[in-house]
Every structure is written in structure tokens, then in C-alpha cells.
Design an enzyme around this catalytic site. Structure first.
Site, PDB file in Angstrom:
ATOM      1  N   ASN A  15       0.815  -1.228   0.000  1.00 45.28           N
ATOM      2  CA  ASN A  15       0.000   0.000   0.000  1.00 45.28           C
ATOM      3  C   ASN A  15       0.845   1.273   0.000  1.00 45.28           C
ATOM      4  OD1 ASN A  15      -2.598  -0.891  -0.252  1.00 45.28           O
ATOM      5  ND2 ASN A  15      -2.934  -1.159   1.947  1.00 45.28           N
ATOM      6  N   LEU A  38      -4.259  -9.893   6.057  1.00 44.58           N
ATOM      7  CA  LEU A  38      -3.791  -9.203   4.853  1.00 44.58           C
ATOM      8  C   LEU A  38      -2.600  -8.332   5.248  1.00 44.58           C
ATOM      9  CD1 LEU A  38      -7.309  -8.119   3.515  1.00 44.58           C
ATOM     10  CD2 LEU A  38      -5.894  -9.995   2.663  1.00 44.58           C
ATOM     11  N   HIS A  39      -1.569  -8.347   4.431  1.00 41.90           N
ATOM     12  CA  HIS A  39      -0.335  -7.669   4.846  1.00 41.90           C
ATOM     13  C   HIS A  39      -0.132  -6.352   4.098  1.00 41.90           C
ATOM     14  CE1 HIS A  39       0.145 -11.410   6.882  1.00 41.90           C
ATOM     15  NE2 HIS A  39       0.144 -12.069   5.742  1.00 41.90           N
ATOM     16  N   CYS A  40      -1.125  -5.480   4.183  1.00 39.93           N
ATOM     17  CA  CYS A  40      -1.017  -4.138   3.559  1.00 39.93           C
ATOM     18  C   CYS A  40      -0.757  -4.213   2.058  1.00 39.93           C
ATOM     19  CB  CYS A  40       0.097  -3.298   4.192  1.00 39.93           C
ATOM     20  SG  CYS A  40      -0.138  -2.936   5.902  1.00 39.93           S
ATOM     21  N   ALA A  41      -1.232  -5.283   1.427  1.00 43.85           N
ATOM     22  CA  ALA A  41      -0.993  -5.417  -0.016  1.00 43.85           C
ATOM     23  C   ALA A  41      -2.200  -6.144  -0.625  1.00 43.85           C
ATOM     24  CB  ALA A  41       0.303  -6.177  -0.269  1.00 43.85           C
TER      25      ALA A  41
END
Ligand SMILES: Cc1ncc(COP(=O)(O)O)c(C=O)c1O
Length: 381
Positions: free
Chosen positions: A98, A335-338
Site C-alpha cells: 500500500n 492481509l499484509h497491507c498489499a
């Protein structure tokens, strides 16, 4: 605590980091680059030393082209928003964090055309798709060096060649790779490199940097005091000052310098090999457990020590909660900011369990983790 969340922030840090930060605070915490007295010069030398170490790490032709930032996000925002204007075209990929996607989405709202190339299920972009996407108004190619979800490393040599051939600046997000894989901005034709200090570089939070290639102009996000050219009312157009307004995080930069010297002494290739063996052990252990799917780690794809997996029918947050509360092990679930990366590999919206290793993890810790996962999966399925 067994800590496997190093892709978020690495912990622990090498011993020298705390010491360097303490020394800076206690002995000479004056303003680097301002005033000219002994203490300010001492602080300035520490900043310069870290700048030079970073330049050496990525083979920057000069340390002046290394601009300190708070983190990779600030470096990426500067690189993106300082490079593109309305009606420009930018190429990026679906594997981005992100910190790349959100500034690009903001730019899109200002009239920038953002083209997102879809990566394959292992998270890799096809360089030919980038080549085909280039238009006359393409002003930037922005790619993450390694995914923070799958760990997969993009074919950046080929992308760099394509960018160089088309004379388009190539921005590489090295948040997951600085300190984890060798980077050579000259050989790899990288024009803008975003670095963070608190992950594989083993430094403190609040440190990062942007490398800007010689001859390339990026507009600042911030304007203000630089300690230089005090007679000027305008921002001085001299690097690194041009992009470095306001007092730096001197104490953090002192810590980062000590972390870099740890990496130099231990040797990047030794560090890489050490972590590769742990990843190998982890993947092999996970493969032996029923109902586990691992993402991205396939033959022929180079990775950083980030392993994402899911357990069919089980919620990743619940597993992470049990790991934390029962086994005293830290991982990152969800979710890993992507978000687009998860859509690409087919793990949206449930996400994955992400295990990210550091040079301070051990074989015993990995073995304990595999046993814990075995027990948890047995109980939950
Ligand atoms: C690929 C990637 N890019 C950018 C960032 C942002 O880094 P920072 O937290 O240092 O701003 C991260 C952080 O996880 C990342 O993994």
C-alpha cells in the site's frame, strides 16, 4: 518470545545499535548540519557515516544522493509524488505494498494514469508486460523488489534494462530487500530506491532513505530548514538537502549506522545463507503438515525469508492468536497491507499467516514453530 515478524519490524537488534543510540543521546545530541560547534560536528559525522554506509551497501556513486527519510513509505511517497504530474503514465504491479499503491491512487485522482500489471500466482511480473505497457508519457516504473506477502523477488535486472532502454526512471521498493539481498543501483539500473531501516537492515524504527540517481530531479514533499544556504528563501537545490528538510532523526540514524556495521562485519552473503537454511527448514517442515498451502515458494523463484501459508478451513488470525498466547510465538496473520497481492495469489480477503525470519532466529526456533503448527492444525481440523 520466539519472534517471526521481522518483515514488519526486525527484533532483536544487534547489541551495537542500542549503544550507538545511547552514546548519541548522552554524549552529543546536537543538531547535525547546524551551528558548526564541536557537538554539532560530532552529530553530523555520525549522520555522514551512516549515509556513506548506505551508499556503499547499494553501490550509490555518491553518498549525497542518499536522502534520509522516516521509513520506506516516506521515501516512496517522495519518489512517486515528486516524479509524476497530471497526464503522466506510471507502470506498477499487482504485488505492491500500500505504500506504493496508495500514493499512486492519490496521484491517479490528480489525473495521473496508473497502469497495474497483473503478476502470476507466484507473485512474479513478466518483464515483457512492462515493456509492452510503456507509452510516450510513461514517467515512472515502480516495482517492489520482493513481496512482503510471498517473499518472491522480481526480475529487476530485466526491468531495469527495459527502463534504461526507454529512458524512464525505475523506482524500486527495497523495503523487504535492503539488508536481505545484494542491491547494486548502478548495475541494476535503479534510478530511485526506497529503503527502510527497521526491517532487514536491523536498525531502529523511524529510519529510512531514498536513493536518487545523479541527474534525476524529484520534487520535495517537504520544504524548510536544511542547515545550509540560510540566506536563501527558496529550497536549496543541492542533494541531500533538497529532499531533507527539518532536523533529522539523528539518534535513529546513529542506531542504523551501528546496524549497518554489524551487517558489514558479519557479511551480507553469510547472512543470506544463514537465513536461506532456516527458510528451507521451515518450508520443508510445513510441507509435511496436512492441509497447509504455502504461497510463492516454488522452484526457480528467488525469495527473501518471508513465508506465507494458510491452513484450509482455519482462520489465520485464530492460529496467530494461539501461537502468541499458548506458544509465545509472534507471526503476522491476515492481509499484509498489499490487497492486490493477496488477490493475485488467491488469498483475498482471508489473508495468510506470515512467518518472517531474521538473522537472530535459530534452527531450534523453526523446529519449535513446526511442532506448534502441527499441534494447532491437529486440534483445529
Ligand atoms: C514491500 C514494502 N514496501 C513498503 C513498506 C513500508 O515500509 P515502512 O513501514 O518502513 O514505511 C513495507 C512495510 O512492510 C513493505 O513490506
Amino acid at each position: 518470545m520466539i519472534y517471526f515478524d521481522n518483515a514488519a519490524s526486525s527484533w532483536p537488534k544487534p547489541g551495537g545499535v542500542t549503544k550507538a543510540m545511547e552514546n548519541y543521546l548522552n554524549d552529543f545530541s546536537a543538531n547535525p548540519g547546524r551551528s558548526g560547534h564541536k557537538l554539532a560536528r560530532q552529530a553530523g559525522n555520525v549522520v555522514l557515516g551512516t549515509r556513506q554506509r548506505l551508499a556503499a551497501l547499494i553501490n550509490s556513486p555518491s553518498s549525497e544522493r542518499i536522502v534520509f527519510t522516516l521509513n520506506a513509505t516516506e521515501a516512496l511517497n517522495t519518489a512517486i509524488l515528486g516524479s509524476v504530474e497530471t497526464q503522466d503514465h506510471v507502470i506498477t504491479t499487482t504485488m505492491e505494498h500500500n505504500s506504493v499503491l496508495r500514493p499512486l491512487n492519490y496521484a491517479a485522482k490528480q489525473g495521473v494514469e496508473v497502469e497495474i500489471i497483473t503478476c502470476n500466482r507466484n507473485g512474479l511480473v513478466d518483464p515483457d508486460k512492462i515493456r509492452s505497457a510503456i507509452k510516450q508519457n510513461t514517467k515512472l516504473i515502480a516495482v517492489g523488489h520482493a513481496s512482503n506477502v510471498t517473499g518472491s523477488i522480481q526480475p529487476i535486472e530485466e526491468i531495469g534494462e527495459i527502463a534504461r532502454g526507454a529512458d524512464i526512471p525505475f523506482l524500486l521498493d527495497a523495503a523487504q530487500t535492503a539488508g536481505a539481498v545484494p542491491i547494486d543501483v548502478q548495475k541494476q539500473n535503479v534510478s530511485l530506491l526506497a529503503i527502510t531501516g527497521h526491517k532487514s537492515l536491523l536498525g531502529p524504527q523511524g529510519t529510512g532513505a531514498l536513493y536518487v540517481a545523479d541527474g534525476l530531479t524529484v520534487n520535495p514533499l517537504k520544504y524548510g530548514g536544511t542547515g545550509s544556504y540560510s540566506e536563501l528563501e527558496e529550497q536549496p537545490f543541492e542533494f541531500p538537502d533538497y529532499l531533507e528538510s527539518g532536523t533529522l532523526n539523528g539518534v535513529g540514524i546513529a542506531g542504523l549506522g551501528a546496524a549497518l556495521s554489524y551487517i558489514e562485519e558479519r557479511g551480507l552473503s553469510e547472512i543470506i545463507n544463514y537465513k536461506k537454511n532456516l527458510v528451507y527448514q521451515l518450508i520443508n517442515g510445513l510441507k509435511g503438515i496436512n492441509n497447509i498451502q504455502i504461497y510463492g515458494h516454488v522452484n526457480g523463484v528467488e525469495t527473501v525469508p518471508v513465508v506465507s501459508f494458510s491452513v484450509s478451513g482455519c482462520d489465520s488470525s485464530e492460529i496467530a492468536f494461539i501461537l502468541d498466547s499458548v506458544y509465545d510465538m509472534a507471526v503476522r496473520p491476515g492481509l499484509h497491507c498489499a490487497p492486490l497481492a493477496h488477490k493475485t495469489i488467491g488469498t483475498f480477503p482471508e489473508g495468510t499467516i506470515r512467518v518472517s525470519l531474521s538473522v537472530f532466529n535459530t534452527k531450534d526456533e523453526v523446529a519449535a514453530f513446526i511442532s506448534a503448527i502441527k499441534e494447532i492444525v491437529k486440534d483445529m481440523t
